[in-house]
Each structure stands twice: as C-alpha cells, then as structure tokens.
Scaffold this motif. Structure first.
Motif, PDB file in Angstrom:
ATOM      1  N   PRO A  24     -14.202  -3.583   0.051  1.00  0.00           N
ATOM      2  CA  PRO A  24     -14.393  -3.058  -1.307  1.00  0.00           C
ATOM      3  C   PRO A  24     -14.712  -1.558  -1.338  1.00  0.00           C
ATOM      4  CG  PRO A  24     -16.032  -4.765  -0.796  1.00  0.00           C
ATOM      5  CD  PRO A  24     -15.140  -4.639   0.386  1.00  0.00           C
ATOM      6  N   ILE A  25     -15.426  -1.080  -0.332  1.00  0.00           N
ATOM      7  CA  ILE A  25     -15.757   0.353  -0.273  1.00  0.00           C
ATOM      8  C   ILE A  25     -14.479   1.180  -0.096  1.00  0.00           C
ATOM      9  CG2 ILE A  25     -16.883   2.132   1.142  1.00  0.00           C
ATOM     10  CD1 ILE A  25     -19.103   0.018   1.708  1.00  0.00           C
ATOM     11  N   MET A  26     -13.635   0.773   0.855  1.00  0.00           N
ATOM     12  CA  MET A  26     -12.404   1.514   1.115  1.00  0.00           C
ATOM     13  C   MET A  26     -11.463   1.482  -0.090  1.00  0.00           C
ATOM     14  SD  MET A  26     -11.680   0.376   5.068  1.00  0.00           S
ATOM     15  CE  MET A  26     -10.052   1.093   5.129  1.00  0.00           C
ATOM     16  N   SER A  27     -11.334   0.331  -0.712  1.00  0.00           N
ATOM     17  CA  SER A  27     -10.458   0.209  -1.870  1.00  0.00           C
ATOM     18  C   SER A  27     -10.922   1.129  -2.995  1.00  0.00           C
ATOM     19  CB  SER A  27     -10.439  -1.246  -2.351  1.00  0.00           C
ATOM     20  OG  SER A  27      -9.632  -1.377  -3.498  1.00  0.00           O
ATOM     21  N   PHE A  28     -12.201   1.152  -3.248  1.00  0.00           N
ATOM     22  CA  PHE A  28     -12.762   1.976  -4.320  1.00  0.00           C
ATOM     23  C   PHE A  28     -12.585   3.474  -4.040  1.00  0.00           C
ATOM     24  CE2 PHE A  28     -16.332   4.364  -6.121  1.00  0.00           C
ATOM     25  CZ  PHE A  28     -16.154   4.086  -7.475  1.00  0.00           C
ATOM     26  N   PHE A  29     -13.001   3.903  -2.860  1.00  0.00           N
ATOM     27  CA  PHE A  29     -13.001   5.336  -2.562  1.00  0.00           C
ATOM     28  C   PHE A  29     -11.618   5.912  -2.258  1.00  0.00           C
ATOM     29  CE2 PHE A  29     -17.564   4.651  -1.839  1.00  0.00           C
ATOM     30  CZ  PHE A  29     -18.054   5.675  -2.635  1.00  0.00           C
ATOM     31  N   PHE A  30     -10.696   5.104  -1.742  1.00  0.00           N
ATOM     32  CA  PHE A  30      -9.388   5.635  -1.356  1.00  0.00           C
ATOM     33  C   PHE A  30      -8.278   5.263  -2.317  1.00  0.00           C
ATOM     34  CE2 PHE A  30     -11.704   5.240   2.765  1.00  0.00           C
ATOM     35  CZ  PHE A  30     -11.989   6.591   2.871  1.00  0.00           C
ATOM     36  N   ASP A  31      -8.619   4.539  -3.367  1.00  0.00           N
ATOM     37  CA  ASP A  31      -7.682   4.215  -4.442  1.00  0.00           C
ATOM     38  C   ASP A  31      -6.433   3.479  -3.945  1.00  0.00           C
ATOM     39  OD1 ASP A  31      -7.128   4.102  -7.158  1.00  0.00           O
ATOM     40  OD2 ASP A  31      -5.913   5.931  -7.096  1.00  0.00           O
ATOM     41  N   PHE A  32      -6.643   2.526  -3.045  1.00  0.00           N
ATOM     42  CA  PHE A  32      -5.598   1.603  -2.639  1.00  0.00           C
ATOM     43  C   PHE A  32      -6.028   0.220  -3.119  1.00  0.00           C
ATOM     44  CE2 PHE A  32      -4.822   4.954   0.508  1.00  0.00           C
ATOM     45  CZ  PHE A  32      -3.445   5.065   0.436  1.00  0.00           C
ATOM     46  N   ILE A  37      -5.754  -2.586   1.411  1.00  0.00           N
ATOM     47  CA  ILE A  37      -6.918  -2.313   2.265  1.00  0.00           C
ATOM     48  C   ILE A  37      -7.257  -3.527   3.115  1.00  0.00           C
ATOM     49  CG2 ILE A  37      -9.388  -1.791   2.259  1.00  0.00           C
ATOM     50  CD1 ILE A  37      -7.514   0.634   1.719  1.00  0.00           C
ATOM     51  N   SER A  38      -7.113  -4.717   2.536  1.00  0.00           N
ATOM     52  CA  SER A  38      -7.406  -5.933   3.313  1.00  0.00           C
ATOM     53  C   SER A  38      -6.487  -6.053   4.520  1.00  0.00           C
ATOM     54  CB  SER A  38      -7.280  -7.178   2.431  1.00  0.00           C
ATOM     55  OG  SER A  38      -8.276  -7.176   1.443  1.00  0.00           O
ATOM     56  N   VAL A  39      -5.197  -5.742   4.338  1.00  0.00           N
ATOM     57  CA  VAL A  39      -4.245  -5.832   5.453  1.00  0.00           C
ATOM     58  C   VAL A  39      -4.649  -4.880   6.572  1.00  0.00           C
ATOM     59  CG1 VAL A  39      -1.859  -5.358   6.170  1.00  0.00           C
ATOM     60  CG2 VAL A  39      -2.300  -6.679   4.089  1.00  0.00           C
ATOM     61  N   ILE A  40      -4.918  -3.607   6.228  1.00  0.00           N
ATOM     62  CA  ILE A  40      -5.275  -2.675   7.308  1.00  0.00           C
ATOM     63  C   ILE A  40      -6.668  -2.959   7.859  1.00  0.00           C
ATOM     64  CG2 ILE A  40      -3.694  -0.855   6.561  1.00  0.00           C
ATOM     65  CD1 ILE A  40      -6.248   0.695   5.630  1.00  0.00           C
ATOM     66  N   ALA A  41      -7.563  -3.465   7.004  1.00  0.00           N
ATOM     67  CA  ALA A  41      -8.910  -3.778   7.477  1.00  0.00           C
ATOM     68  C   ALA A  41      -8.891  -4.971   8.436  1.00  0.00           C
ATOM     69  CB  ALA A  41      -9.839  -4.048   6.297  1.00  0.00           C
ATOM     70  N   ILE A  42      -8.129  -5.999   8.109  1.00  0.00           N
ATOM     71  CA  ILE A  42      -8.062  -7.180   8.984  1.00  0.00           C
ATOM     72  C   ILE A  42      -7.336  -6.841  10.282  1.00  0.00           C
ATOM     73  CG2 ILE A  42      -7.095  -9.502   9.211  1.00  0.00           C
ATOM     74  CD1 ILE A  42      -7.800  -9.820   6.152  1.00  0.00           C
ATOM     75  N   LEU A 100       0.283   2.368   5.174  1.00  0.00           N
ATOM     76  CA  LEU A 100       0.011   2.956   3.860  1.00  0.00           C
ATOM     77  C   LEU A 100       1.011   4.053   3.501  1.00  0.00           C
ATOM     78  CD1 LEU A 100      -3.903   3.112   3.936  1.00  0.00           C
ATOM     79  CD2 LEU A 100      -2.441   1.399   2.823  1.00  0.00           C
ATOM     80  N   ASN A 101       1.942   4.312   4.419  1.00  0.00           N
ATOM     81  CA  ASN A 101       2.952   5.345   4.206  1.00  0.00           C
ATOM     82  C   ASN A 101       2.299   6.703   3.889  1.00  0.00           C
ATOM     83  OD1 ASN A 101       5.605   6.247   4.209  1.00  0.00           O
ATOM     84  ND2 ASN A 101       5.826   5.943   2.004  1.00  0.00           N
ATOM     85  N   ILE A 102       1.359   7.060   4.742  1.00  0.00           N
ATOM     86  CA  ILE A 102       0.674   8.345   4.626  1.00  0.00           C
ATOM     87  C   ILE A 102       0.796   9.067   5.965  1.00  0.00           C
ATOM     88  CG2 ILE A 102      -0.933   7.579   2.802  1.00  0.00           C
ATOM     89  CD1 ILE A 102      -3.078   7.165   4.941  1.00  0.00           C
ATOM     90  N   SER A 103       0.476  10.338   5.985  1.00  0.00           N
ATOM     91  CA  SER A 103       0.565  11.102   7.227  1.00  0.00           C
ATOM     92  C   SER A 103      -0.581  10.729   8.167  1.00  0.00           C
ATOM     93  CB  SER A 103       0.517  12.599   6.921  1.00  0.00           C
ATOM     94  OG  SER A 103      -0.782  12.966   6.487  1.00  0.00           O
ATOM     95  N   LEU A 104      -0.399  11.070   9.431  1.00  0.00           N
ATOM     96  CA  LEU A 104      -1.495  10.866  10.395  1.00  0.00           C
ATOM     97  C   LEU A 104      -2.724  11.653   9.964  1.00  0.00           C
ATOM     98  CD1 LEU A 104       0.304  10.856  13.860  1.00  0.00           C
ATOM     99  CD2 LEU A 104      -0.967   8.969  12.817  1.00  0.00           C
ATOM    100  N   MET A 110      -8.961   9.778   5.986  1.00  0.00           N
ATOM    101  CA  MET A 110      -9.435   8.495   5.471  1.00  0.00           C
ATOM    102  C   MET A 110     -10.403   7.845   6.450  1.00  0.00           C
ATOM    103  SD  MET A 110      -6.944   5.482   4.226  1.00  0.00           S
ATOM    104  CE  MET A 110      -7.535   3.908   3.687  1.00  0.00           C
ATOM    105  N   ASP A 111     -10.013   7.811   7.717  1.00  0.00           N
ATOM    106  CA  ASP A 111     -10.860   7.197   8.729  1.00  0.00           C
ATOM    107  C   ASP A 111     -12.129   8.011   8.964  1.00  0.00           C
ATOM    108  OD1 ASP A 111     -10.920   4.898  10.675  1.00  0.00           O
ATOM    109  OD2 ASP A 111     -11.360   6.589  11.996  1.00  0.00           O
ATOM    110  N   ALA A 112     -11.989   9.330   9.003  1.00  0.00           N
ATOM    111  CA  ALA A 112     -13.163  10.186   9.214  1.00  0.00           C
ATOM    112  C   ALA A 112     -14.185  10.009   8.097  1.00  0.00           C
ATOM    113  CB  ALA A 112     -12.731  11.652   9.318  1.00  0.00           C
TER     114      ALA A 112
END
Length: 145
Positions: A24-32, A37-42, A100-104, A110-112
């Motif tokens: 829920p934190i990642m979804s909220f802050f990164f607007d995905f 977020i669940s797919v990449i989190a799992i 997520l089709n984003i750059s490295l 995002m990870d940092a």
C-alpha cells in the motif's frame, strides 16, 4: 549458527510482514495500481527471500571465520543491512524497470525512496527476531562454568 529451518522461518516472516507494509505504501507514493505494485512486490519478495537465505548464511559463516562467533553488534548490523540491501538492489532494478516500463534510473529512484523504510525495517526485524529466537553465538565454547 542458525539452523536451515530457522533461516527459512526468518526469511519467510520477513517477507510476509514487508509485503503487508510495502504494497500500500508503494502504490500510494509511486502512483501505480495495487495490482502493478503487488506483482513487483511479490516477485521482489521471492527474489529477496532467496537472497536473504543465501546472504545470511554466507554472512554468518564469514563472521565465524573472521570473528569466531555470530554475535552482531550494532555496527555489524548496520554493515549487514547495507550489504544486503545493496545486493538486492542490483538484482531487483532490472525487473522493476521492465515490468513497469520505466527506465533503470526511474526504477533506481523508486527503490532508493524505499531504502529508508527497508533499512529501518530490516534492522528492527532482525533485532526483534534475534530477541524472540536467540541463538548460541559461541558454538565452539562449552557452557560449563
């Protein structure tokens, strides 16, 4: 040293609690979406669980070799967290960027952004785990007094 069963309990418990907190934190802050977020989190959780098992085994064996015990002081815990998270970052970034089709770079930012959370969480979880499930840190010394 910890047993294999204990290491598995440690890694699985760590990841379950991390997922409950992070999705829920990642979804909220990164607007995905929660689904994205669940797919990449799992996927990241599975990756991290395998990394955790191997990394902690190697780290503890290294401590036994160089220190003679596995007692983790606060300095060693900080080193442990940074080495663990740094290695995981190298494994995780390409998958996040691709899915997520984003750059490295965007995946890195995002990870940092989550590193602060995970540094505190990893330190706290491991400290609590060691208190709940203590281990003999001096396996080569007899306990007779």
């Amino acid at each position: 040293m910890r047993t294999n069963k204990d290491r598995i309990r440690h890694a699985v418990g760590f990841e379950i609690i991390a997922l409950i907190l992070s999705i829920p934190i990642m979804s909220f802050f990164f607007d995905f979406s929660l689904k994205e977020i669940s797919v990449i989190a799992i996927a990241g959780s599975i990756m991290a669980t395998l990394w955790s098992y191997g990394f902690n085994l190697i780290f503890d064996k290294g401590m036994l070799k160089f220190k003679g015990n596995t007692l983790k002081t606060p300095k060693i815990r900080i080193l442990h967290v940074f080495l663990f998270e740094g290695g995981l970052l190298l494994l995780y970034l390409p998958m996040v960027a691709w899915y997520l089709n984003i750059s490295l770079w965007q995946a890195f930012i995002m990870d940092a952004s989550l590193v602060g959370f995970y540094l505190v969480y990893t330190f706290s979880y491991n400290w609590a785990y060691d208190k709940l499930f203590p281990v003999d840190h001096y396996p080569h010394h007899s306990q007779t007094a």
